[in-house]
Design an enzyme around this catalytic site. Structure first.
Site, PDB file in Angstrom:
ATOM      1  CD  GLU A 231      -1.913   2.249   1.695  1.00 21.78           C
ATOM      2  OE1 GLU A 231      -1.461   3.145   0.948  1.00 21.78           O
ATOM      3  OE2 GLU A 231      -2.185   2.410   2.874  1.00 21.78           O
ATOM      4  CB  CYS A 265      -2.451   6.523   2.092  1.00 18.91           C
ATOM      5  SG  CYS A 265      -3.563   5.363   2.925  1.00 18.91           S
TER       6      CYS A 265
END
Length: 489
Positions: A231, A265
């Site tokens: 990720e 994020c």
């Protein structure tokens, strides 16, 4: 053994000192994890579930203490720290309760050619999973890997960010209170410790961080063909259609862009607004953002930039946007007063500027007008990142069709980050945002190896799996093959 010092990002005061794990220490921890993992895998699914639920109870009972550690190491307000813990617990609970249902052995159809076989599909754990976590959400994000890896039957070696080592230690200590075996262990240190984990004998790596670091981790994993889930951040866009509820969209943009000081994020960094409603939307965003205040106190909307170097990234992006013809609707470079960055809203920013191409990871929003939703989709998909996005429209069909066309791993319609609180949904990105998934059934399977098993329950009526197959058997098989597949439908 060296020492890692964690500091409060607001005051610079020492929060705690931790022994930093070197390469030899990491090897010892992985060896212990290997033994503990064998014990953990041999437990009945119910026993693993119960252990995970006891760990969950420890997190709930100690949530105030855990939030205090998060606040001390990241600077975020207590409310934000508690929200992070609550979200993480929801996912832990789901993983614990659903692992057996998702991963249990099940029958699959054997098909015509293998009608004499019984076919089974089962999922088995990798063994030891190395998890390298981030600092921005030091509980919620790594537990997306840790919870699902443990629920799938793996042991975990967790390397928290060097900015939040105390959070990682707290989680491992809580596990030790509910389980007699070191199925979850923490190794503390900087990038060298993380490298030692990646290069150790772990069977899988789950990494959260920048795309550039992910590439280095991937290269290291390639030497041993170690499976990897990544990720790696995003440059997420919010699209505002002409029929959108502008007040709701503006509120979502401000929360999605400024929450956690923009250090999210899957937060909002780009906003594309259909020109017909652009002026009204920009006014609403500017008004709402101007009321948001950062600070060190618990009444502040968000805290400091946790990583000092990120302040200069924000400064470069804002300066580049303004130098390229962008306009500051709110704030500007003067809003950057380390360790805080006040809300910044930019508009008319060129698509080739750093503020539009690179992850800013700060409390900034770029609001640009577009002709229509089609142009917004094209610009959203032009980014090398593809983590998440959002669309605001009153037309449900348009919202769902737009979501389908966006090159991202997740989309929220008429909200931002809606998927984060849904444990059954997978999370992950494409492109520079990474690959693989955590959360949901896909997350459980990500930390498992599918294994195919067959057993012969009777002799094959037409047996071609032998060297002395009769010509008659071959002719019969070919005739049946052409009857079954030769008609084109």
């Amino acid at each position: 053994m060296s020492t890692l010092v964690s500091r409060n990002p607001v005051t610079g005061e020492v929060v705690a000192e931790h022994a930093a794990a070197d390469e030899a220490t990491v090897r010892e921890v992985v060896t212990r994890a290997r033994s503990a993992g064998l014990w953990w895998t041999s437990r009945r699914p119910r026993e693993r579930r119960d252990a995970l639920l006891r760990w969950k109870s420890e997190l709930v009972a100690g949530s105030a203490d855990l939030a205090a550690v998060i606040r001390a190491e990241t600077g975020k307000p207590t409310t934000g720290a508690l929200l992070e813990v609550m979200l993480a617990v929801e996912h832990l609970d789901w993983a614990a309760r659903n692992a057996h249902k998702v991963l249990r052995r099940r029958k699959v159809a054997a098909g015509v050619l293998a009608m004499n076989q019984r076919a089974l599909l089962e999922y088995v754990p990798f063994g030891v999973v190395g998890v390298i976590g981030p600092w921005n959400y030091p509980v919620y994000t790594p537990l997306g890997s840790i919870s699902y890896a443990l629920a799938a039957g793996n042991a975990v070696v967790f390397k928290p960010s060097e900015y939040t080592p105390g959070v990682g230690q707290w989680l491992a200590d809580a596990w030790a209170r509910v389980c007699p075996e070191p199925v979850l262990q923490v190794v503390i240190g900087d990038g060298r410790t993380g490298q030692a984990v990646v290069e150790s004998d772990v069977d899988m790596v789950a990494f959260t961080g920048s795309a550039d670091t992910a590439r280095r981790v991937m290269a290291a994993c390639a030497t041993r063909l170690t499976p990897l889930v990544v990720e790696a951040g995003g440059k997420d866009a919010l699209i505002v259609a002409a029929d959108a509820d502008l007040d709701a969209a503006a509120g979502a943009a401000v929360f999605g862009g400024l929450g956690n000081a923009g250090q999210t994020c899957a937060g909002v960094e780009r906003v594309y607004v259909v020109a017909d409603v652009y002026d009204r939307f920009l006014a609403a965003v500017t008004e709402k953002a101007s009321a948001v205040r950062p600070g060190a106190d618990d009444s502040a909307a968000y805290g400091p930039m946790t990583m000092p170097g990120q302040i200069e990234v924000v400064r470069r992006h804002v300066s580049d946007a303004l130098a390229g013809g962008g306009v500051a609707a709110l704030g500007g470079t003067d809003s950057i007063r380390a360790p805080f960055v006040e809300p910044i809203v930019l508009t008319g920013v060129a698509e080739d500027s750093r503020a539009m191409r690179e992850e800013t990871f700060g409390p900034t929003l770029v609001v640009n007008p577009v002709r229509d939703v089609e142009e917004a989709i094209r610009l959203t998909n032009a980014s090398p990142y593809g983590l998440a996005a959002a669309i605001f429209t009153r037309d449900k069909a348009r919202g769902l069709s737009t979501a389908r066309r966006l090159r991202t791993g997740a989309v929220s319609v008429n909200s931002v980050l809606g998927f984060a609180a849904v444990p059954a949904l997978p999370f992950g990105g494409v492109g520079d945002s990474g690959f693989g998934r955590v959360h949901g059934a896909d997350g459980l399977r990500e930390f498992s190896r599918p294994k195919a098993v067959t057993w012969q329950r009777c002799r094959a009526p037409i047996d071609l799996m032998r060297f002395d197959a009769s010509p008659r058997a071959v002719r019969t098989a070919l005739r049946l093959f052409r009857m079954r597949h030769g008609r084109g439908h």
